[in-house]
Design a protein around this motif. Structure first.
Motif, PDB file in Angstrom:
ATOM      1  N   PRO A 278       0.629  -1.202  -0.066  1.00  0.00           N
ATOM      2  CA  PRO A 278      -0.160   0.015   0.053  1.00  0.00           C
ATOM      3  C   PRO A 278       0.924   1.432  -0.085  1.00  0.00           C
ATOM      4  CG  PRO A 278      -0.998  -1.443   1.533  1.00  0.00           C
ATOM      5  CD  PRO A 278       0.283  -2.204   1.195  1.00  0.00           C
ATOM      6  N   ALA A 279       1.802   1.265   0.773  1.00  0.00           N
ATOM      7  CA  ALA A 279       2.757   2.496   0.733  1.00  0.00           C
ATOM      8  C   ALA A 279       3.233   2.834  -0.437  1.00  0.00           C
ATOM      9  CB  ALA A 279       3.889   2.472   1.931  1.00  0.00           C
ATOM     10  N   LEU A 280       3.838   1.930  -1.258  1.00  0.00           N
ATOM     11  CA  LEU A 280       4.414   1.966  -2.651  1.00  0.00           C
ATOM     12  C   LEU A 280       3.518   2.419  -3.755  1.00  0.00           C
ATOM     13  CD1 LEU A 280       7.175  -1.022  -2.598  1.00  0.00           C
ATOM     14  CD2 LEU A 280       7.431   1.643  -2.325  1.00  0.00           C
ATOM     15  N   ALA A 281       2.251   1.676  -3.471  1.00  0.00           N
ATOM     16  CA  ALA A 281       1.142   1.770  -4.476  1.00  0.00           C
ATOM     17  C   ALA A 281       0.804   3.386  -4.344  1.00  0.00           C
ATOM     18  CB  ALA A 281      -0.211   1.146  -4.260  1.00  0.00           C
ATOM     19  N   SER A 282       0.613   3.860  -2.954  1.00  0.00           N
ATOM     20  CA  SER A 282       0.134   5.387  -2.633  1.00  0.00           C
ATOM     21  C   SER A 282       0.975   6.273  -3.452  1.00  0.00           C
ATOM     22  CB  SER A 282       0.211   5.463  -1.165  1.00  0.00           C
ATOM     23  OG  SER A 282      -0.355   6.803  -0.855  1.00  0.00           O
ATOM     24  N   ARG A 283       2.253   5.916  -3.011  1.00  0.00           N
ATOM     25  CA  ARG A 283       3.349   6.848  -3.756  1.00  0.00           C
ATOM     26  C   ARG A 283       3.295   6.841  -5.314  1.00  0.00           C
ATOM     27  NH1 ARG A 283       8.735   4.661  -1.498  1.00  0.00           N
ATOM     28  NH2 ARG A 283       9.673   6.128  -3.238  1.00  0.00           N
ATOM     29  N   ALA A 284       3.269   5.730  -5.894  1.00  0.00           N
ATOM     30  CA  ALA A 284       3.244   5.494  -7.305  1.00  0.00           C
ATOM     31  C   ALA A 284       1.960   6.378  -7.905  1.00  0.00           C
ATOM     32  CB  ALA A 284       3.188   3.949  -7.855  1.00  0.00           C
TER      33      ALA A 284
ATOM     34  N   ALA B 255      -3.360   1.221 -13.981  1.00  0.00           N
ATOM     35  CA  ALA B 255      -3.531   0.255 -15.014  1.00  0.00           C
ATOM     36  C   ALA B 255      -2.559  -1.060 -14.958  1.00  0.00           C
ATOM     37  CB  ALA B 255      -3.709   0.994 -16.275  1.00  0.00           C
ATOM     38  N   LEU B 256      -1.520  -0.568 -14.116  1.00  0.00           N
ATOM     39  CA  LEU B 256      -0.410  -1.612 -14.058  1.00  0.00           C
ATOM     40  C   LEU B 256      -0.232  -2.327 -12.766  1.00  0.00           C
ATOM     41  CD1 LEU B 256       2.283   0.355 -16.006  1.00  0.00           C
ATOM     42  CD2 LEU B 256       0.896  -1.381 -16.872  1.00  0.00           C
ATOM     43  N   LEU B 257      -1.300  -1.888 -11.837  1.00  0.00           N
ATOM     44  CA  LEU B 257      -1.293  -2.518 -10.463  1.00  0.00           C
ATOM     45  C   LEU B 257      -2.499  -3.497 -10.381  1.00  0.00           C
ATOM     46  CD1 LEU B 257      -0.601   0.679  -8.262  1.00  0.00           C
ATOM     47  CD2 LEU B 257       0.962  -0.749  -9.245  1.00  0.00           C
ATOM     48  N   PRO B 258      -2.262  -4.371  -9.309  1.00  0.00           N
ATOM     49  CA  PRO B 258      -1.226  -4.722  -8.410  1.00  0.00           C
ATOM     50  C   PRO B 258      -0.101  -5.442  -9.225  1.00  0.00           C
ATOM     51  CG  PRO B 258      -2.982  -6.312  -8.096  1.00  0.00           C
ATOM     52  CD  PRO B 258      -3.589  -5.326  -9.123  1.00  0.00           C
TER      53      PRO B 258
ATOM     54  N   GLN C 236       6.924 -16.828 -10.017  1.00  0.00           N
ATOM     55  CA  GLN C 236       7.333 -15.552 -10.860  1.00  0.00           C
ATOM     56  C   GLN C 236       6.645 -14.462 -10.408  1.00  0.00           C
ATOM     57  OE1 GLN C 236       6.110 -17.580 -14.536  1.00  0.00           O
ATOM     58  NE2 GLN C 236       8.194 -17.045 -15.329  1.00  0.00           N
ATOM     59  N   ALA C 237       7.372 -13.311 -10.351  1.00  0.00           N
ATOM     60  CA  ALA C 237       6.951 -12.017  -9.928  1.00  0.00           C
ATOM     61  C   ALA C 237       7.201 -11.132 -11.233  1.00  0.00           C
ATOM     62  CB  ALA C 237       7.689 -11.369  -8.758  1.00  0.00           C
ATOM     63  N   ILE C 238       6.244 -10.019 -11.518  1.00  0.00           N
ATOM     64  CA  ILE C 238       6.532  -8.992 -12.521  1.00  0.00           C
ATOM     65  C   ILE C 238       8.052  -8.212 -11.956  1.00  0.00           C
ATOM     66  CG2 ILE C 238       4.932  -7.583 -11.545  1.00  0.00           C
ATOM     67  CD1 ILE C 238       5.459  -7.497 -15.109  1.00  0.00           C
ATOM     68  N   ASP C 239       8.495  -7.880 -12.812  1.00  0.00           N
ATOM     69  CA  ASP C 239       9.695  -6.746 -12.379  1.00  0.00           C
ATOM     70  C   ASP C 239       9.188  -5.450 -12.532  1.00  0.00           C
ATOM     71  OD1 ASP C 239      11.864  -5.064 -12.487  1.00  0.00           O
ATOM     72  OD2 ASP C 239      13.046  -6.425 -13.914  1.00  0.00           O
ATOM     73  N   PRO C 240       8.963  -4.880 -11.552  1.00  0.00           N
ATOM     74  CA  PRO C 240       8.286  -3.573 -11.469  1.00  0.00           C
ATOM     75  C   PRO C 240       8.855  -2.574 -12.182  1.00  0.00           C
ATOM     76  CG  PRO C 240       8.349  -4.364  -9.425  1.00  0.00           C
ATOM     77  CD  PRO C 240       9.120  -5.332 -10.130  1.00  0.00           C
ATOM     78  N   ARG C 241       9.966  -2.705 -12.516  1.00  0.00           N
ATOM     79  CA  ARG C 241      10.965  -1.537 -13.200  1.00  0.00           C
ATOM     80  C   ARG C 241      10.274  -1.446 -14.855  1.00  0.00           C
ATOM     81  NH1 ARG C 241      16.683  -3.676 -12.165  1.00  0.00           N
ATOM     82  NH2 ARG C 241      15.459  -5.590 -12.715  1.00  0.00           N
ATOM     83  N   THR C 242       9.718  -2.668 -15.266  1.00  0.00           N
ATOM     84  CA  THR C 242       8.938  -2.465 -16.529  1.00  0.00           C
ATOM     85  C   THR C 242       8.124  -1.278 -16.586  1.00  0.00           C
ATOM     86  OG1 THR C 242       7.034  -3.924 -15.918  1.00  0.00           O
ATOM     87  CG2 THR C 242       9.012  -4.921 -17.024  1.00  0.00           C
ATOM     88  N   MET C 243       7.536  -0.749 -15.423  1.00  0.00           N
ATOM     89  CA  MET C 243       6.743   0.307 -15.440  1.00  0.00           C
ATOM     90  C   MET C 243       7.515   1.700 -15.927  1.00  0.00           C
ATOM     91  SD  MET C 243       4.509   0.317 -12.115  1.00  0.00           S
ATOM     92  CE  MET C 243       5.682  -0.126 -10.971  1.00  0.00           C
ATOM     93  N   VAL C 244       8.768   1.615 -15.598  1.00  0.00           N
ATOM     94  CA  VAL C 244       9.857   2.877 -15.630  1.00  0.00           C
ATOM     95  C   VAL C 244       9.889   2.955 -17.276  1.00  0.00           C
ATOM     96  CG1 VAL C 244      12.015   3.638 -15.664  1.00  0.00           C
ATOM     97  CG2 VAL C 244      10.795   2.646 -13.792  1.00  0.00           C
ATOM     98  N   GLN C 245       9.829   1.755 -18.095  1.00  0.00           N
ATOM     99  CA  GLN C 245       9.587   1.895 -19.612  1.00  0.00           C
ATOM    100  C   GLN C 245       8.578   2.500 -20.218  1.00  0.00           C
ATOM    101  OE1 GLN C 245      10.495  -2.108 -20.651  1.00  0.00           O
ATOM    102  NE2 GLN C 245      12.697  -2.250 -20.098  1.00  0.00           N
ATOM    103  N   LEU C 246       7.445   2.371 -19.497  1.00  0.00           N
ATOM    104  CA  LEU C 246       6.280   3.151 -19.963  1.00  0.00           C
ATOM    105  C   LEU C 246       6.006   4.609 -19.566  1.00  0.00           C
ATOM    106  CD1 LEU C 246       3.965  -0.041 -19.237  1.00  0.00           C
ATOM    107  CD2 LEU C 246       5.002   0.684 -21.448  1.00  0.00           C
TER     108      LEU C 246
END
Length: 141
Positions: free
Chosen positions: A64-70, A79-82, A99-109
């Motif tokens: 939740p803390a990271l999602a709030s900041r994002a 649209a990319l969460l959770p 397997q977990a999504i690499d959240p850094r893929t959001m940075v590319q978008l």
């Protein structure tokens, strides 16, 4: 860049799902959603499709803390969460794959520097959760 982090562990299916939940919780993630893909295939496509897939669940993990900041930095990121975490095991497998999504893929978008910082934090937490699962397994990023 790979878009997932993967660990393969010598755990039974149920143990791997439970331990994944615990490892995510240890890193501040709760599970917002759970999709039992095998059951969905069974209901919509029949038992052959479900059997071919094997055990497969998608956990929608959220810190939740990271999602709030994002979302404060860039509301469209919703649209990319959770963060999706997959626990899967084919019919005759001796091991379970997580397997977990690499959240850094959001940075590319997104060109937003705040998103990079948040994604790096989420990525470190997800990697730590997976690494904790991989005691006797194999981890790849």
């Amino acid at each position: 860049m790979s878009y997932t982090h993967t660990v393969t562990v010598p755990m039974a299916w149920g143990d791997a799902v439970q331990r994944t939940r615990e490892a995510l919780a240890e890193q501040g993630f709760g599970i917002l959603s759970e999709i039992d893909v095998r059951s969905t295939f069974e209901a919509k496509l029949g038992s052959d499709a479900a059997e071919a897939l094997g055990d497969y669940v998608i956990l929608g993990a959220c810190n939740p803390a990271l999602a709030s900041r994002a979302l404060a930095a860039e509301p469209d990121l919703g649209a990319l969460l959770p963060c999706n975490v997959v626990v899967r095991r084919s019919k005759d497998a001796a091991e379970t794959t997580i397997q977990a999504i690499d959240p850094r893929t959001m940075v590319q978008l997104s060109g937003n520097p705040a998103v990079r910082e948040i994604a790096d934090d989420a990525d470190a937490r997800l990697r730590k959760a997976l690494a904790g699962l991989g005691g006797a397994g194999q981890f790849s990023a």
